[in-house]
Design a protein around this motif. Structure first.
Motif, PDB file in Angstrom:
ATOM      1  N   ASN A  51       0.809  -1.218   0.000  1.00  0.00           N
ATOM      2  CA  ASN A  51       0.000   0.000   0.000  1.00  0.00           C
ATOM      3  C   ASN A  51       0.842   1.268   0.000  1.00  0.00           C
ATOM      4  N   HIS A  52       2.034   1.196  -0.566  1.00  0.00           N
ATOM      5  CA  HIS A  52       2.956   2.322  -0.591  1.00  0.00           C
ATOM      6  C   HIS A  52       3.619   2.440  -1.954  1.00  0.00           C
ATOM      7  N   ALA A  91      14.619  11.708  -3.702  1.00  0.00           N
ATOM      8  CA  ALA A  91      15.238  10.417  -3.992  1.00  0.00           C
ATOM      9  C   ALA A  91      16.476  10.584  -4.858  1.00  0.00           C
ATOM     10  N   SER A  92      16.463  11.581  -5.754  1.00  0.00           N
ATOM     11  CA  SER A  92      17.611  11.795  -6.636  1.00  0.00           C
ATOM     12  C   SER A  92      18.843  12.293  -5.878  1.00  0.00           C
ATOM     13  N   HIS A  93      18.643  12.737  -4.649  1.00  0.00           N
ATOM     14  CA  HIS A  93      19.765  13.165  -3.809  1.00  0.00           C
ATOM     15  C   HIS A  93      20.207  12.068  -2.852  1.00  0.00           C
ATOM     16  N   GLY A  94      19.762  10.848  -3.100  1.00  0.00           N
ATOM     17  CA  GLY A  94      20.265   9.716  -2.330  1.00  0.00           C
ATOM     18  C   GLY A  94      19.464   9.391  -1.092  1.00  0.00           C
ATOM     19  N   PHE A  95      18.127   9.476  -1.187  1.00  0.00           N
ATOM     20  CA  PHE A  95      17.255   9.094  -0.093  1.00  0.00           C
ATOM     21  C   PHE A  95      16.272   8.033  -0.578  1.00  0.00           C
ATOM     22  N   LEU A  96      15.878   7.161   0.344  1.00  0.00           N
ATOM     23  CA  LEU A  96      14.824   6.192   0.076  1.00  0.00           C
ATOM     24  C   LEU A  96      13.531   6.801   0.615  1.00  0.00           C
ATOM     25  N   VAL A  97      12.671   7.265  -0.293  1.00  0.00           N
ATOM     26  CA  VAL A  97      11.468   8.004   0.083  1.00  0.00           C
ATOM     27  C   VAL A  97      10.264   7.101  -0.137  1.00  0.00           C
ATOM     28  N   ILE A  98       9.485   6.882   0.918  1.00  0.00           N
ATOM     29  CA  ILE A  98       8.367   5.943   0.852  1.00  0.00           C
ATOM     30  C   ILE A  98       7.080   6.701   1.140  1.00  0.00           C
ATOM     31  N   ALA A  99       6.211   6.773   0.158  1.00  0.00           N
ATOM     32  CA  ALA A  99       4.966   7.518   0.277  1.00  0.00           C
ATOM     33  C   ALA A  99       3.813   6.591   0.611  1.00  0.00           C
ATOM     34  N   ASN A 100       2.918   7.060   1.474  1.00  0.00           N
ATOM     35  CA  ASN A 100       1.687   6.327   1.738  1.00  0.00           C
ATOM     36  C   ASN A 100       0.859   6.240   0.464  1.00  0.00           C
ATOM     37  N   GLY A 101       0.317   5.058   0.189  1.00  0.00           N
ATOM     38  CA  GLY A 101      -0.558   4.871  -0.967  1.00  0.00           C
ATOM     39  C   GLY A 101       0.155   4.308  -2.179  1.00  0.00           C
ATOM     40  N   ARG A 102      -0.577   3.546  -2.961  1.00  0.00           N
ATOM     41  CA  ARG A 102      -0.047   3.011  -4.208  1.00  0.00           C
ATOM     42  C   ARG A 102      -0.098   4.071  -5.302  1.00  0.00           C
ATOM     43  N   PRO A 103       0.651   3.900  -6.382  1.00  0.00           N
ATOM     44  CA  PRO A 103       0.578   4.857  -7.488  1.00  0.00           C
ATOM     45  C   PRO A 103      -0.842   4.979  -8.027  1.00  0.00           C
ATOM     46  N   GLY A 104      -1.355   6.214  -8.067  1.00  0.00           N
ATOM     47  CA  GLY A 104      -2.699   6.433  -8.560  1.00  0.00           C
ATOM     48  C   GLY A 104      -3.791   5.881  -7.675  1.00  0.00           C
ATOM     49  N   GLY A 105      -3.447   5.572  -6.425  1.00  0.00           N
ATOM     50  CA  GLY A 105      -4.401   4.942  -5.527  1.00  0.00           C
ATOM     51  C   GLY A 105      -5.479   5.895  -5.040  1.00  0.00           C
ATOM     52  N   SER A 106      -6.476   5.326  -4.367  1.00  0.00           N
ATOM     53  CA  SER A 106      -7.580   6.101  -3.821  1.00  0.00           C
ATOM     54  C   SER A 106      -7.838   5.652  -2.397  1.00  0.00           C
ATOM     55  N   ASP A 112      -0.338   4.872  10.917  1.00  0.00           N
ATOM     56  CA  ASP A 112       0.338   3.578  11.017  1.00  0.00           C
ATOM     57  C   ASP A 112       1.108   3.247   9.743  1.00  0.00           C
ATOM     58  N   MET A 113       0.658   3.793   8.626  1.00  0.00           N
ATOM     59  CA  MET A 113       1.337   3.509   7.361  1.00  0.00           C
ATOM     60  C   MET A 113       2.731   4.106   7.324  1.00  0.00           C
ATOM     61  N   LEU A 114       2.959   5.205   8.049  1.00  0.00           N
ATOM     62  CA  LEU A 114       4.311   5.761   8.145  1.00  0.00           C
ATOM     63  C   LEU A 114       5.228   4.811   8.900  1.00  0.00           C
ATOM     64  N   ILE A 115       4.711   4.213   9.963  1.00  0.00           N
ATOM     65  CA  ILE A 115       5.495   3.232  10.704  1.00  0.00           C
ATOM     66  C   ILE A 115       5.744   1.995   9.855  1.00  0.00           C
ATOM     67  N   ASP A 116       4.745   1.595   9.063  1.00  0.00           N
ATOM     68  CA  ASP A 116       4.937   0.463   8.151  1.00  0.00           C
ATOM     69  C   ASP A 116       6.111   0.718   7.206  1.00  0.00           C
ATOM     70  N   SER A 117       6.233   1.963   6.725  1.00  0.00           N
ATOM     71  CA  SER A 117       7.339   2.307   5.821  1.00  0.00           C
ATOM     72  C   SER A 117       8.685   2.111   6.497  1.00  0.00           C
TER      73      SER A 117
END
Length: 279
Positions: A51-52, A91-106, A112-117
């Protein structure tokens, strides 16, 4: 006391920019979106964090480890590509960036999803067979979010693994939430859109209630609640946010100079700057 009409609160929770949606299948290879940093970056998905949306250098560097950045979207919207310009930039500066939600999700997200990341990234760094094995700096973690995603950030900010928290166009909506401020333990930054930003009065109220001794930065740029997220590479918000991440998660002295002292890099610009306990 925070004074918010129902309409204003609704606007704050509705989030920001509009963009086209992008679909992606699980365990898809990273898309090529680029960014201005030294690594061409894109996003991917994985069944292990279904879901990310994961933004990272398209070719994982072998000589540096990627700090973790967990992101909550405006409106708590479960679309991991809604803020793709700014997330790709970081991310282009060398970070692993994890966003809540799938691409194009609704649908909606929660804190809790931040902790999941964070949990997923730490597990991947040690999992045998993971392409991320040994390539993530699990000791450096940023949690941040825009508007409603900023409230999600507050809700998890007491996690001892977090190195820094960042709020974008966000502030607590009710006095009953003020207890969240007392739980802050890591350096915090606010990047707000100035007096025309509907989150401005609440962010400034939060600023006045921060725990004594907490390192904190407040930057206001007069761009309103929509920020510069829809500009290439996230515009000025992308640039300044990248500096904060490079200082807090990589110890970069040039980036530190953007925020610290009366002659800080942002102090003589269009940014309205406040500082607490920064060194």
């Amino acid at each position: 006391m925070r004074m918010r009409s129902a309409i204003t609160v609704a606007l704050l929770l509705l989030g920001t920019l509009t963009s086209g949606t992008v679909s992606a299948t699980a365990d898809a290879p990273p898309s090529v979106l680029a960014g201005s940093g030294p690594y061409s970056a894109g996003y991917e998905t994985t069944l292990r964090l279904a879901n990310h949306t994961i933004y990272r250098p398209n070719t994982l560097p072998t000589n540096v480890r990627l700090p973790i950045v967990a992101w909550g979207n405006g409106a708590c919207r479960a679309d991991g590509t809604w803020f793709q310009n700014i997330l790709t930039e970081w991310a282009s500066h060398g970070f692993l960036v994890i966003a809540n939600g799938r691409p194009g999700g609704s649908g909606s997200t929660d804190s809790d999803m931040l902790i999941d990341s964070i949990d997923w990234a730490i597990a991947e760094n040690s999992r045998i067979g993971s392409k991320y094995r040994g390539r993530i700096d699990t000791s450096k973690v940023a949690v941040m979010g825009q508007s409603c995603g900023g409230i999600e950030t507050y809700e998890v900010a007491d996690d001892p693994r977090i190195t820094t928290t960042v709020l974008w166009n966000s502030g607590l909506l009710r006095d009953s939430q003020n207890y969240l401020l007392s739980r802050l333990r890591a350096p915090i930054a606010y990047f707000i859109g100035g007096p025309s930003d509907i989150a401005y009065p609440n962010a400034m109220d939060d600023w006045g209630r921060l725990p004594a001794g907490l390192p904190a930065f407040m930057g206001n740029l007069d761009v309103g609640h929509f920020g510069t997220f829809d500009q290439p590479n996230g515009g000025e918000f992308g640039r300044v946010g990248g500096h904060w991440l490079k200082w807090q998660l990589k110890g970069d002295p040039t980036s530190r100079a953007q925020f610290v002292g009366p002659d800080c890099g942002l102090c003589a610009t269009d940014w309205d700057v406040l500082q607490k306990n920064l060194s």
